[in-house]
Design a protein around this motif. Structure first.
Motif, short mmCIF file in Angstrom:
data_model
loop_
_atom_site.label_atom_id
_atom_site.label_comp_id
_atom_site.label_asym_id
_atom_site.label_seq_id
_atom_site.Cartn_x
_atom_site.Cartn_y
_atom_site.Cartn_z
N ALA A 1 0.79 -1.23 -0.05
CA ALA A 1 -0.04 -0.07 -0.14
C ALA A 1 0.97 1.28 0.00
CB ALA A 1 -0.82 0.02 1.14
N PHE A 2 0.26 2.34 -0.75
CA PHE A 2 0.96 3.66 -0.58
C PHE A 2 -0.08 4.65 0.34
CE2 PHE A 2 1.39 7.95 -2.05
CZ PHE A 2 2.76 8.35 -2.04
N VAL A 3 0.85 5.21 1.18
CA VAL A 3 -0.07 6.16 2.01
C VAL A 3 0.44 7.57 1.92
CG1 VAL A 3 -1.06 6.38 4.37
CG2 VAL A 3 -0.83 4.17 3.64
N ASP A 4 -0.41 8.42 1.62
CA ASP A 4 -0.02 9.85 1.77
C ASP A 4 -1.00 10.51 2.88
OD1 ASP A 4 0.17 12.68 1.75
OD2 ASP A 4 0.62 12.39 -0.51
N HIS A 5 -0.28 10.78 3.96
CA HIS A 5 -0.89 11.26 5.15
C HIS A 5 -1.54 12.70 4.87
CE1 HIS A 5 -0.52 7.92 7.67
NE2 HIS A 5 0.85 7.56 7.02
N GLY A 6 -1.50 13.35 3.83
CA GLY A 6 -1.72 14.64 3.75
C GLY A 6 -0.49 15.86 3.70
N PRO A 7 -0.91 16.90 3.04
CA PRO A 7 0.14 17.94 2.93
C PRO A 7 0.62 18.78 4.39
CG PRO A 7 -1.88 18.92 2.35
CD PRO A 7 -2.29 17.39 2.81
N GLU A 8 1.73 19.17 4.38
CA GLU A 8 2.19 19.93 5.41
C GLU A 8 1.62 21.28 5.42
OE1 GLU A 8 6.34 19.46 6.05
OE2 GLU A 8 6.07 17.35 6.72
N VAL A 9 1.55 21.93 3.98
CA VAL A 9 1.23 23.23 3.68
C VAL A 9 -0.17 23.13 3.31
CG1 VAL A 9 1.46 25.27 2.34
CG2 VAL A 9 3.47 23.90 2.99
N LYS A 10 -0.97 23.79 4.34
CA LYS A 10 -2.51 23.61 3.87
C LYS A 10 -3.05 24.04 2.65
CE LYS A 10 -6.99 23.54 6.52
NZ LYS A 10 -7.46 23.72 7.83
N TYR A 11 -2.73 25.40 2.35
CA TYR A 11 -3.17 26.07 1.13
C TYR A 11 -1.95 26.19 0.07
CZ TYR A 11 -7.10 26.83 4.24
OH TYR A 11 -8.17 26.65 5.21
N ARG A 12 -2.12 25.38 -1.10
CA ARG A 12 -1.22 25.66 -1.97
C ARG A 12 -1.81 25.89 -3.49
NH1 ARG A 12 -2.39 21.18 0.53
NH2 ARG A 12 -2.79 20.09 -1.53
#
Length: 485
Positions: A226-237
């Motif tokens: 599985a590949f998991v991306d826990h979300g961005p560190e910069v909220k608005y990009r």
């Protein structure tokens, strides 16, 4: 190239913005029980996998919009796969300017059925499928997680824009194996979709930079782990298009419209590009040569471009001088002339430039801002607070006599505090008092605003709600500015 002038500008903007876009927390986890499973392929040379989604999402405040945003991107994936199989000629797509969902579906329906993924909802019978959904909204995805075959997705539940991808054997009844894309929210699922698009060979710049799409005899990916991306560190990009006059003539040639250019067909391509780059925000910097983003309205008086942005899942923001989503150079003069008769005590009734002054025409400016918040209240937006001039100039402040301070500098700090508190009250009136600190807002200290900020407004911006700063006898949202970016 046909888009050279526009692409040069956009490319520079993207290079600048991409630096801050997607610093993400990714990890991989071993999948369990898949070691001896032979998975299918997205395209095996004779037939493509089926794409499966729910018929609808669980009832909730934003469920319908969440579902439609993910469904739109799922149809992008269908077209992307069709370009890689050769069922749809990518070169023809690159020459289509005014495009929309109906035209895309028409192309898909007219293509070779064996080389284009069928879209099923609810259930299907397939040896291999691509299952897409949002955790907590999709019954199919939640069922797969509850079965214990996709524990990796549990780690992203409740995150902002996170996603997990995994190949799973027998994920649901009727499906032998599937590539499962689970998002923590709509954009998370969309980013998972575009991750697959890019992996099979469709660049985020396939349209804007004419990046070729390699046609393949087979399409395969490997997500047994599985590949998991826990979300961005910069909220608005995202992308700040500055300045639009560099592309206006190009847009007028490619998008002739009675609403002016750039128009909704132009922005559709930008919205898609932003999402393919796993960003979420667009800042259009509007000038006199282009049409204000919110100017063109539908039959209900709702801005067409903003409504379309919402259908994609794009957060709309505004530049340092476009206060409360208002583009003065394109909107203020017209609005002023249409409404000035409603304000019998208005100063400068024949000069809209001087009349744009909060110190002398407070009620008129508040109503001007209020109207835009009301038309756009159902969309994701970042509201720019404070005030500048009628366009990208210093703010007018002809009468500072009502504001505290021994000097004009100190009075301007009091004046700006009043402006921001009044705008926060507007937000409370329209969105509800309980929403004031959760509606995204930003103060951009640019030029003279920076002088005011350093002269004391910075202390006001740090009010943290620990006491009654504004002295109205209660501690509430008007005493806490720490949510303002």
């Amino acid at each position: 190239m046909k888009r050279k002038a526009f692409c040069m500008v956009l490319s520079v903007i993207i290079i600048v913005n991409i630096i801050a876009m997607t610093a993400c927390n990714n990890d991989t986890k071993n999948s369990e029980g898949n070691e001896n499973v032979t998975f299918g392929k997205i395209y095996d040379g004779s037939k493509t996998a089926v794409i499966l989604m729910d018929e609808t999402y669980r009832s909730g405040e934003s469920s319908e919009q969440t579902y439609s945003q993910v469904l739109r991107a799922a149809n992008d994936l269908r077209q992307d796969i069709a370009m890689v199989t050769g069922a749809i000629d990518y070169k023809e797509i690159q020459q289509v300017f005014a495009d929309d969902s109906s035209l895309k579906l028409e192309r898909i329906e007219n293509a070779d059925k064996n080389k284009v993924p069928e879209l099923n909802t609810g259930s299907c019978n397939a040896k291999y499928a691509i299952i897409i959904g949002v955790i907590g909204e999709s019954e199919i995805i939640d069922g797969i997680i509850e079965s214990g075959s996709f524990d990796e997705a549990k780690s992203i539940e409740g995150n902002w824009e996170a996603y997990a991808i995994k190949e799973i054997a027998n994920p649901i009844s009727g499906v032998d194996a599937a590539l499962v894309i689970a998002g923590s929210d709509a954009r998370g699922a969309i980013y998972g979709i575009y991750t697959i698009s890019e992996e099979i060979g469709v660049s985020p710049f396939y349209w804007y930079s004419d990046v070729p799409v390699d046609v393949k005899d087979e399409i395969d990916v490997d997500y047994t782990t599985a590949f998991v991306d826990h979300g961005p560190e910069v909220k608005y990009r995202g992308i700040f298009i500055n300045d639009e006059e560099k592309s206006t003539e190009w847009a007028k040639l490619k998008y002739p419209t009675e609403n002016g250019s750039p128009d909704v067909n132009y922005y559709r391509h930008v919205f898609e590009l932003v999402l393919r780059m796993k960003a979420n925000t667009l800042w259009p910097a509007m000038h006199g040569s282009s049409t204000a983003f919110n100017m063109a309205l539908d039959e209900d008086g709702i801005p067409i471009n903003a409504k379309e942005a919402a259908s994609y899942g794009i957060i709309m923001a505004a530049s340092h001088c476009e206060i409360m989503l208002r583009n003065n150079v394109g909107e203020w003069g017209t609005w002023f002339n249409e409404h000035k008769s409603e304000y019998p005590d208005i100063e400068y009734p024949d000069d809209s430039y001087k009349a744009y002054d909060f110190t002398i025409n407070r009620d008129m400016l508040l109503d001007y801002w209020r109207e835009r918040l009301e038309t756009n209240k159902n969309f994701e937006s970042i509201l720019t607070l404070g005030v500048r001039g009628p366009h990208d100039e210093a703010f007018n402040c002809e009468d500072l006599s009502a504001y505290e301070g021994a000097t004009d500098e100190e009075k301007k700090v009091s004046f700006m505090q009043d402006v921001i508190l009044s705008q926060r009250q507007l937000i409370a009136d329209i969105y509800g008092e309980d929403m004031v600190t959760s509606i995204p807002q930003v103060l951009i200290p640019y030029k003279e605003m920076n002088d005011v900020y350093n002269a004391g407004l910075n202390e006001f911006m740090l009010w943290d709600g620990s006491e009654d700063f504004n002295g109205d006898g209660e501690i509430n949202y008007l005493d806490d500015n720490t949510d303002i970016m």
